[in-house]
Scaffold this active site. Structure first.
Site, short mmCIF file in Angstrom:
data_model
loop_
_atom_site.label_atom_id
_atom_site.label_comp_id
_atom_site.label_asym_id
_atom_site.label_seq_id
_atom_site.Cartn_x
_atom_site.Cartn_y
_atom_site.Cartn_z
CB CYS A 112 -0.91 0.00 1.22
SG CYS A 112 -1.75 -1.57 1.39
CG HIS A 250 -3.24 2.94 1.66
ND1 HIS A 250 -3.74 2.48 0.46
CD2 HIS A 250 -3.35 1.91 2.54
CE1 HIS A 250 -4.14 1.23 0.62
NE2 HIS A 250 -3.91 0.86 1.87
CG ASN A 280 -6.81 -1.26 0.96
OD1 ASN A 280 -6.06 -0.90 0.06
ND2 ASN A 280 -6.37 -1.65 2.14
C1 4VN Z 1 -3.38 -0.27 6.86
C2 4VN Z 1 -4.48 -0.67 7.59
C3 4VN Z 1 -5.32 -1.71 7.16
C4 4VN Z 1 -6.46 -2.16 7.95
C5 4VN Z 1 -6.28 -2.74 9.16
C6 4VN Z 1 -7.36 -3.20 9.87
C7 4VN Z 1 -8.64 -3.09 9.34
C8 4VN Z 1 -7.74 -2.06 7.47
C9 4VN Z 1 -9.56 -4.38 11.20
C10 4VN Z 1 -10.63 -4.21 12.21
C11 4VN Z 1 -11.99 -4.38 11.59
C12 4VN Z 1 -12.17 -3.40 10.44
C13 4VN Z 1 -11.07 -3.56 9.42
CL1 4VN Z 1 -4.79 0.15 9.03
C14 4VN Z 1 -5.00 -2.34 5.98
C15 4VN Z 1 -3.91 -1.95 5.25
C16 4VN Z 1 -3.60 -2.64 3.99
O1 4VN Z 1 -3.85 -1.81 2.94
C17 4VN Z 1 -3.10 -0.89 5.67
N1 4VN Z 1 -8.79 -2.51 8.17
N2 4VN Z 1 -9.74 -3.56 10.02
C18 4VN Z 1 -13.03 -4.17 12.68
O2 4VN Z 1 -13.46 -3.03 12.91
O3 4VN Z 1 -13.36 -5.14 13.36
#
Ligand code: 4VN
Length: 325
Positions: A112, A250, A280
């Site tokens: 990313c 990002h 994403n």
């Molecule tokens: C940076 C991040 C993420 C990311 C991490 C966690 C996440 C996106 C986890 C908890 C969930 C909701 C979704 Cl911070 C991904 C990347 C990769 O591009 C970079 N979502 N979540 C919940 O709320 O339970």
């Protein structure tokens, strides 16, 4: 002319749109859960076009918008973690698609953060004085590495490509950068394992092709490290947060952007967010955002507006580039 500026931006998004209701018919989730936890309403998924095709459409668009000849491009970098092949590079395939015969073409793998890493790389080539025109493209089809029965990952990602054309110029438009990696946390987000499995090898663990992530770990790491990176880049440029017109993060998760705004004590409206439409898109999310900002008239080339482009993700990798558009 060792400085460089962005001449134009372009994006390619696959036709096929999958909204949260369609996702909810595939895995146990809901529109309410996805929107409240991530800000995503819909994403576009490739129905067969590969990464080189999407990036090729972006390069052809950049050539058309800028009015340059494909032969004028002397550097072509594609940031991707979902290439058509491990070799040839996606950049070489794209070079052929667009007829950029004079370009020196290669891929950058930084998940990313790929677009900001590639932008930083292109800027160094141009600042050497040896290259004048560079195309920097982020393109990813995470859907080919997603387990569509795993609700913790399949709702998050979308496919797409975006890019910019850079040209050497007199005035400085690349104000500063702050680039980082932390290989200690490599396994917090991984996919596409290629274990040594031959007649010569002892049995090896196979981590599989699917994207696996420790959401909590990446979330916490991002929130701890990324605001600090933005501050370091600002300090290197001799700027303050109030001097920045837009922060272009990002597009990983709208909720993390809200937390980042709180940590930086600024209103979240200072961040450009379009994750609701695309999910994403990994390395493509920042150039798709730039393309949309220009299309919507939020910023104009030559306006002198200042943007902080902020990548973070697999590697782990993260970085901030401050530009004057
Ligand atoms: C940076 C991040 C993420 C990311 C991490 C966690 C996440 C996106 C986890 C908890 C969930 C909701 C979704 Cl911070 C991904 C990347 C990769 O591009 C970079 N979502 N979540 C919940 O709320 O339970």
């Amino acid at each position: 002319m060792k400085n460089c500026r962005i001449v134009c931006a372009h994006k390619y998004i696959p036709e096929r749109k999958i909204d949260n209701d369609e996702m909810s018919r595939m895995v146990d989730t809901s529109d309410e859960w996805i929107v409240s936890r991530t800000g995503i309403k819909e994403r576009h998924i490739s129905t067969g076009e590969n990464t080189s095709y999407m990036a090729g459409e972006v390069l052809k668009g950049l050539i058309e918008k800028s009015g340059i000849s494909p032969l004028d491009i002397d550097l072509l970098i594609v940031a991707t973690i979902s290439p058509d092949y491990l070799t040839p590079s996606t950049a070489c395939l794209v070079q052929h698609i667009a007829g950029a015969k004079n370009a020196f073409a290669f891929d950058v793998n930084a998940a990313c953060s790929g677009f900001v890493y590639a932008l930083s790389t292109a800027e160094k080539f141009i600042s050497s004085g040896k290259y004048k025109t560079a195309a920097v493209i982020g393109a990813d089809i995470l859907s080919k590495m997603i387990d569509f029965t795993d609700r913790s990952t399949c709702v998050l990602f979308g496919d797409g490509a975006g890019g910019v054309l850079l040209q050497a110029c007199e005035e400085n438009h690349y104000l500063s950068e702050d680039m980082n990696s932390c290989g200690d946390k490599a396994m917090a987000l991984y996919g596409g394992h290629m274990p040594v499995d031959t007649v010569f090898s002892k049995e090896q663990p196979n981590m599989g092709k699917y994207i696996k992530m420790n959401g909590r770990e990446i979330f916490d790491f991002t929130l701890k490290e990324v605001p600090e990176s933005i501050k370091r880049a600002l300090s290197k440029a001799g700027l303050d947060l109030k001097d920045i017109d837009y922060i272009v993060p990002h597009q990983a998760n709208a909720r993390i952007v809200n937390y980042m705004a709180k940590k930086l004590s600024i209103d979240v409206s200072r961040f450009f967010i379009n994750i609701d439409q695309y999910g994403n898109t990994t390395a493509a999310s920042i150039p798709i955002a730039l393309s949309d900002m220009l299309e919507e008239g939020k910023v104009e080339i030559g306006s002198g507006k200042k943007l902080a482009l902020v990548g973070f993700g697999g590697g782990l990798t993260w970085g901030t580039v401050i530009i004057k558009i």
